[in-house]
Enzyme design. Sequence first.
Site, PDB file in Angstrom:
ATOM      1  N   THR A  74      40.029   1.554 -36.181  1.00  0.00           N
ATOM      2  CA  THR A  74      40.777   1.080 -37.456  1.00  0.00           C
ATOM      3  C   THR A  74      39.550   1.003 -38.616  1.00  0.00           C
ATOM      4  O   THR A  74      38.306   0.671 -38.031  1.00  0.00           O
ATOM      5  CB  THR A  74      41.496  -0.019 -37.426  1.00  0.00           C
ATOM      6  OG1 THR A  74      42.816   0.418 -36.754  1.00  0.00           O
ATOM      7  CG2 THR A  74      42.097  -0.754 -38.885  1.00  0.00           C
TER       8      THR A  74
ATOM      9  N   VAL B 290      54.403   1.746 -35.074  1.00  0.00           N
ATOM     10  CA  VAL B 290      53.858   1.348 -36.317  1.00  0.00           C
ATOM     11  C   VAL B 290      52.892   0.116 -35.617  1.00  0.00           C
ATOM     12  O   VAL B 290      53.457  -0.650 -34.841  1.00  0.00           O
ATOM     13  CB  VAL B 290      54.536   0.735 -37.510  1.00  0.00           C
ATOM     14  CG1 VAL B 290      53.664   0.032 -38.604  1.00  0.00           C
ATOM     15  CG2 VAL B 290      55.279   2.018 -37.969  1.00  0.00           C
ATOM     16  N   GLY B 291      51.535   0.150 -35.931  1.00  0.00           N
ATOM     17  CA  GLY B 291      50.780  -0.834 -35.470  1.00  0.00           C
ATOM     18  C   GLY B 291      50.596  -2.170 -36.479  1.00  0.00           C
ATOM     19  O   GLY B 291      51.512  -2.358 -37.401  1.00  0.00           O
TER      20      GLY B 291
ATOM     21  N   GLY C 102      42.198  -3.692 -33.367  1.00  0.00           N
ATOM     22  CA  GLY C 102      42.657  -4.114 -32.013  1.00  0.00           C
ATOM     23  C   GLY C 102      43.676  -3.676 -31.646  1.00  0.00           C
ATOM     24  O   GLY C 102      44.293  -2.765 -32.023  1.00  0.00           O
TER      25      GLY C 102
HETATM   26  N1  ASP Z   1      45.115  -2.107 -34.929  1.00  0.00           N
HETATM   27  C1  ASP Z   1      45.313  -0.756 -34.640  1.00  0.00           C
HETATM   28  C2  ASP Z   1      46.803  -0.511 -34.148  1.00  0.00           C
HETATM   29  O1  ASP Z   1      47.171  -0.988 -33.282  1.00  0.00           O
HETATM   30  C3  ASP Z   1      44.369   0.044 -33.923  1.00  0.00           C
HETATM   31  C4  ASP Z   1      42.931  -0.686 -33.949  1.00  0.00           C
HETATM   32  O2  ASP Z   1      42.354  -1.167 -34.559  1.00  0.00           O
HETATM   33  O3  ASP Z   1      42.116  -0.270 -32.964  1.00  0.00           O
HETATM   34  O4  ASP Z   1      47.301   0.392 -34.967  1.00  0.00           O
END
Ligand code: ASP
Length: 325
Positions: A193, A222-223, A245
Amino acid sequence: MVAHAQEISPTMTRQRFQLVVHGGAGTIERNKITPEKEQEYRAGIENALRTGREILQRGGSSLDAVEATVRVLEDDPHFNAGKGSVFTSAGTNEMDAAIMDGKTLGAGAVAGIEHVRNPIVLARAVMEKSKHVMMIGRGAEEFAKRNGIELVDAKYFFTQDRWDALQKMKAAEKAGADSSKKFIISDTERHGTVGAVARDSRENLAAATSTGGTTNKLPGRVGDSPVIGAGTYADNATCAVSCTGDGEFFIRAAVAHQVSALMELRGMSLSEAAERALAHAEKLGGTGGLIAVDKDGNIALPFNTSGMYRGHVHEDGKFVIEIYK
Ligand code: ASP
């Protein structure tokens, strides 16, 4: 346990603004990255910092700085956002982004975006040109079109590395858990991200986050990144935060807002609050990191993985760019 925390106080710095960026946290090991690749990641973080620094140096707003900084990272195929977004299980790219203005508590977020070159630009338009906070999918893209925001063919988001990562994950899934050793899938192949937080010379805070999500996610997932209070939050009374994360855990722990709430209600320092909020997500089973700046200009960059692509502008105006613990 949070393996790495860092706080830099503004008394150590001569500049009147702060800018911090991240390009994702995960299992990033020195011996697994070639010096050339490492250089490319560092250059990407540096380009982003340079863009934001220029805006802040000439008295621009933290909101303009975080948007422009994230936009540079969205255009860089090394990072999982915009151009470099990971693929869903259906072989599509679905992006999420959010921006928040600490001065007004205005916020804009988009999710499930497939044709907007820079989702962060659309998130800002949602904040400023609609009466909504969050828009998704087709309606969000129609809103983009009406507001003159650049749309691209879905093919624009194809990168071979991300496609290969999807194939590897699908193969591992098919082979079942016990053969996981055959398919070593790194966190950088799985997710990532980008984000930026800033405090400008008028002491206004802002945060921005953009992501392609997680490799092999179900279409429609959706994250945390576009969820205000989970992956993104800013309030001039406390701090600005951008997370990276395992999104599912960051949503459940409301990490970004928790940092702010711990400062406001428990009187914690920025670094204490950031570590505590991250530990909360970790307790649920999620790993990752965050970047944050508080109202006094302190910054914190904790993470509980082996690395996080990150950088900030140092007192002398120079860049500090780090990857590993
Ligand atoms: N937080 C992001 C998501 O879950 C992915 C990431 O930051 O690695 O979509």
